[in-house]
Scaffold this active site. Structure first.
Site, short mmCIF file in Angstrom:
data_model
loop_
_atom_site.label_atom_id
_atom_site.label_comp_id
_atom_site.label_asym_id
_atom_site.label_seq_id
_atom_site.Cartn_x
_atom_site.Cartn_y
_atom_site.Cartn_z
N ARG A 85 -21.92 38.11 -17.53
CA ARG A 85 -21.48 37.34 -18.69
C ARG A 85 -22.57 37.18 -19.75
O ARG A 85 -22.33 36.64 -20.82
CB ARG A 85 -21.02 35.94 -18.25
CG ARG A 85 -19.89 35.96 -17.26
CD ARG A 85 -19.50 34.56 -16.88
NE ARG A 85 -18.96 33.85 -18.00
CZ ARG A 85 -17.70 33.87 -18.39
NH1 ARG A 85 -16.84 34.61 -17.73
NH2 ARG A 85 -17.29 33.20 -19.43
N LYS A 107 -16.96 54.26 -23.13
CA LYS A 107 -17.78 54.19 -21.91
C LYS A 107 -19.14 54.84 -22.14
O LYS A 107 -20.17 54.30 -21.76
CB LYS A 107 -17.11 54.90 -20.71
CG LYS A 107 -15.91 54.25 -20.10
CD LYS A 107 -16.18 52.99 -19.36
CE LYS A 107 -16.10 51.79 -20.21
NZ LYS A 107 -14.95 51.13 -20.61
N GLU A 126 -21.23 52.62 -24.42
CA GLU A 126 -21.59 51.35 -23.82
C GLU A 126 -22.74 51.46 -22.83
O GLU A 126 -23.63 50.62 -22.82
CB GLU A 126 -20.40 50.75 -23.05
CG GLU A 126 -19.36 50.09 -23.91
CD GLU A 126 -18.19 49.57 -23.08
OE1 GLU A 126 -17.77 48.45 -23.31
OE2 GLU A 126 -17.69 50.30 -22.20
N GLY A 177 -20.01 28.63 -24.65
CA GLY A 177 -19.11 28.42 -25.77
C GLY A 177 -19.91 28.16 -27.03
O GLY A 177 -21.11 28.44 -27.09
N GLU A 213 -11.27 55.76 -24.84
CA GLU A 213 -11.85 54.99 -23.73
C GLU A 213 -13.10 55.70 -23.19
O GLU A 213 -14.11 55.06 -22.90
CB GLU A 213 -10.79 54.78 -22.64
CG GLU A 213 -11.27 54.07 -21.39
CD GLU A 213 -11.91 52.71 -21.64
OE1 GLU A 213 -11.83 52.18 -22.76
OE2 GLU A 213 -12.55 52.20 -20.71
N LYS A 216 -19.47 40.93 -20.65
CA LYS A 216 -18.15 41.32 -20.17
C LYS A 216 -17.05 40.49 -20.84
O LYS A 216 -15.98 41.00 -21.13
CB LYS A 216 -18.07 41.15 -18.66
CG LYS A 216 -16.76 41.68 -18.12
CD LYS A 216 -16.89 42.17 -16.74
CE LYS A 216 -15.64 42.92 -16.32
NZ LYS A 216 -15.58 44.26 -16.91
N CYS A 238 -21.97 33.69 -21.75
CA CYS A 238 -22.83 32.93 -20.84
C CYS A 238 -22.05 32.61 -19.55
O CYS A 238 -20.84 32.57 -19.54
CB CYS A 238 -23.31 31.60 -21.40
SG CYS A 238 -24.11 31.75 -22.99
N TRP A 243 -26.13 34.53 -23.01
CA TRP A 243 -25.95 35.60 -23.99
C TRP A 243 -26.04 34.88 -25.32
O TRP A 243 -25.15 34.12 -25.70
CB TRP A 243 -24.58 36.24 -23.80
CG TRP A 243 -24.36 37.46 -24.63
CD1 TRP A 243 -24.73 38.74 -24.33
CD2 TRP A 243 -23.71 37.53 -25.90
NE1 TRP A 243 -24.36 39.59 -25.32
CE2 TRP A 243 -23.72 38.89 -26.31
CE3 TRP A 243 -23.10 36.59 -26.74
CZ2 TRP A 243 -23.17 39.32 -27.51
CZ3 TRP A 243 -22.56 37.02 -27.94
CH2 TRP A 243 -22.58 38.37 -28.31
#
Ligand code: G6P
Length: 607
Positions: free
Chosen positions: A28, A486, A489, A102, A482, A602, A2, A75
């Site tokens: 976020r 990607k 994702e 949190g 990696e 992220k 968040c 989120w």
């Protein structure tokens, strides 16, 4: 996860500033959004499920007007992403509004207690207890300030909180523990946010809050104290002027942040190289590694792949084995590390909860910790004995790109210095490594220029596929991992990376005509890679070779994505960009927004 923001302005309407800030924080979390402002002595809230752009219009955020306000982009953790669970949350009277990032671990007990006292809850979130808890304390304490402090002291878990109260219309109260929160000091307005880019357009003067700190901002004043000890913080002494420019956090003409950030890699690598060439912390970290009994490296996601490169560099240069582990598996190591051991924790955000937990565990056992991060004074660097920073600048795209290569460069330098200190390489060899590392930016630049056109075309073909393998050997394996991450994702195509030699122990069973298999051509292993290419070809795979034009492999491949020649240790800088571009253009061909992949955030500040 968040993102939260708060703006207290002397005059005018803060709603556009809050909406702008939320858009910059959307990386976020973006399943719902909300805003609250105080106008006169009333707190007004608008919120709803969906992406910010949509919610702003659907819920009429712009109809609100006030000079003090807070906002949130969510989120979901506790409670589904819907209109009711969206923040801000209010108390029974509607005079207190709270946004939170949190997890309040003891929320169930608190809720039970508050319900017994007659409080009515409307959402399923853990956050709503904060509003009611403050309301409850306000009945007992004379002042809102004390009520807020007492409420915060009862919270367990992680929080970055911003609170509006109708009785003090020009103030925003805040508190922070284990979730990031930054104060921005502007002219005629002060800011609070989860991350600096949220207010970077308005000020570069910031205070990075520490755990346990709480206080308030008005347009003129910032007050900070430790909520647990009551000690005041010397605010002027904590202000720092950061060097990021607003354009660094804006798209700069690119259609997406991710494409901009891929193209920014040469700049980011140059800044990181020069920033670290004479960095005392890097030298200290190298000394610690050289003298370590055992060396561990931990991280999550992309940063973990950088950790695997570190493993490779340490073995090649310093002759040291490194135990790399995924941060969320830190409990494996309970009772294991000792005083002579060193943990390297890699986290671009510096806030990933799993990585932070691993750091804490190792510290409890007396091990020394080195952090590598992109965010100054974030939680992980602050809790580590030594902090090294990459100079990638703010990364907004949810899927990491420029931060990966800057981590790789920092880790190459770190391993090189550790090898030199332990006498494993000569001064001349170290000079060679430095000279090679100084060219990483140019290699990345050439990799982007030579591959981008071809990748655009390949992406159109690839976007019709449902699965892929990305195979390589040696240093190519972490790069392949990696690349596969990607692709998964942002284009939602199932891609798996394997050491090419391992592909015959299972993965090859899936190969059928037209199955895409990408091979990363690392120079030291061309002969063995050729064998693996042949095995895949024989089963009908479509082979895509990524790398310099090696005729022996190209003659057996269906497609070639070019990349420049690179010295052995520098292949990450030439082979990664084509894969990042492949993931990006495939996502775009499929009509997805690469900056905001579904279900991802992220910065993951939950376990
Ligand atoms: C999330 C992000 C990834 C990132 C990982 C670790 O999963 O979506 O892109 O690699 O967190 O983040 P960190 O900030 O610790 O490097």
């Amino acid at each position: 996860m968040c993102g939260i923001i708060g703006v207290a302005a002397q005059k005018g309407n803060v709603v556009p500033l809050i909406i702008g800030g939320l858009k910059r924080l959307e990386y976020r979390g973006y399943d719902s959004a909300g805003i609250a402002v105080v106008s006169g002595s009333t707190v007004s809230v608008r919120k709803g499920a969906g992406k910010i752009e949509h919610v702003v219009v659907a819920k009429g955020f712009e109809e609100l007007n006030g000079s003090t306000g807070i906002g949130h982009t969510r989120w979901a953790t506790h409670g589904a992403p819907n209109d009711i669970n969206a923040h801000p949350h209010t108390d029974c009277t509607g005079s207190i509004a709270v946004v939170h990032n949190g997890i309040i671990k003891n929320y169930a007990e608190l809720k039970e207690e508050l319900v017994a006292r007659g409080h009515r809850f409307s959402s399923e979130t853990d956050t709503e207890v904060i509003a009611h808890l403050i309301e409850e304390e306000l009945r007992r304490q004379g002042s809102f300030r004390h009520a807020f402090q007492e409420a915060v002291k009862r919270l367990e878990g992680s929080f970055a909180i911003a609170v509006l109260y109708s009785g003090e219309p020009d103030r925003i109260y805040f508190a922070k523990k284990d979730s990031p929160l930054v104060v921005g000091l502007g002219r005629g307005a002060n800011f609070l946010a989860s991350d600096i880019p949220a207010f970077l357009e308005h000020t570069r003067r910031v205070i990075v809050l520490r755990d346990g700190e709480a206080g308030w901002i008005t347009s003129q004043e910032v007050h900070i104290e430790n909520v647990y000890t009551g000690e005041s913080v010397d605010v002027p002494g904590r202000v720092r002027t950061i060097s990021w420019s607003p354009s660094m956090a804006a798209k700069g003409g690119y259609p997406h942040f991710m494409l901009k950030e891929i193209h920014e890699q040469p700049r980011a690598l140059r800044d990181t190289f020069y920033g670290l060439s004479s960095d005392e912390s890097l030298a200290k970290a190298a000394e610690l590694l050289a003298g370590a009994e055992r060396i561990y490296v931990t991280a999550a996601g992309t940063s973990f792949h950088a950790g695997l490169l570190f493993d490779y560099y340490m073995l090649r240069l310093a002759g040291r084995t490194v135990r790399a582990f995924i941060a969320s598996e830190y409990e494996w190591f309970k009772g294991v590390p000792g005083r002579g051991d060193v943990l390297l924790a890699i986290s671009q955000s510096g806030e990933t909860m799993d990585t932070l937990k691993a750091v804490r565990l190792f510290k409890e056992h007396g091990a020394r910790v080195i952090a590598l991060s992109n965010v100054y004074e974030s939680a992980i660097p602050r809790e580590s004995g030594i902090a090294i920073y990459t100079r990638a600048g703010p990364e907004i795209g949810v899927a990491a790109s420029k931060t990966f290569l800057t981590q790789a460069l920092a880790l190459l330098l770190l391993a090189g210095h550790a090898a030199r200190i332990s006498g494993r390489i000569t001064r001349d060899e170290m000079a060679e490594i430095m000279s090679a590392a100084s060219k990483a930016n140019r290699l990345a630049q050439r990799a982007i220029s030579v591959s981008e056109g071809v990748v655009r075309t390949v992406a159109k073909w690839f976007s019709k596929k449902g699965n892929a393998y990305i195979l390589s050997r040696g240093i190519g394996v972490p790069i392949a991992m990696e690349g596969a991450l990607k692709v998964k994702e942002i284009s939602y195509i199932h891609a798996e990376a394997y050491p090419a030699g391992e592909s015959k122990h299972g993965p090859i069973a899936l190969i059928e005509p037209g199955f895409p298999v990408f091979f990363l051509l690392v120079d030291q292993h061309l002969k063995e890679l050729k064998g693996n290419v042949m095995e895949m070809k024989a089963r009908g795979a479509t082979v895509v070779a990524v790398g310099p034009p090696r005729s022996e492999i190209l003659s057996e491949s269906d497609i070639h994505i070019p990349a420049p020649e690179a010295p052995p240790l520098l292949e990450p800088f030439t082979l990664t960009p084509p894969l990042q571009l492949l993931a990006y253009y495939t996502a775009v061909s499929l009509g997805y927004n690469p900056d905001k992949p579904r279900n991802l955030a992220k910065t993951v500040t939950v376990e």
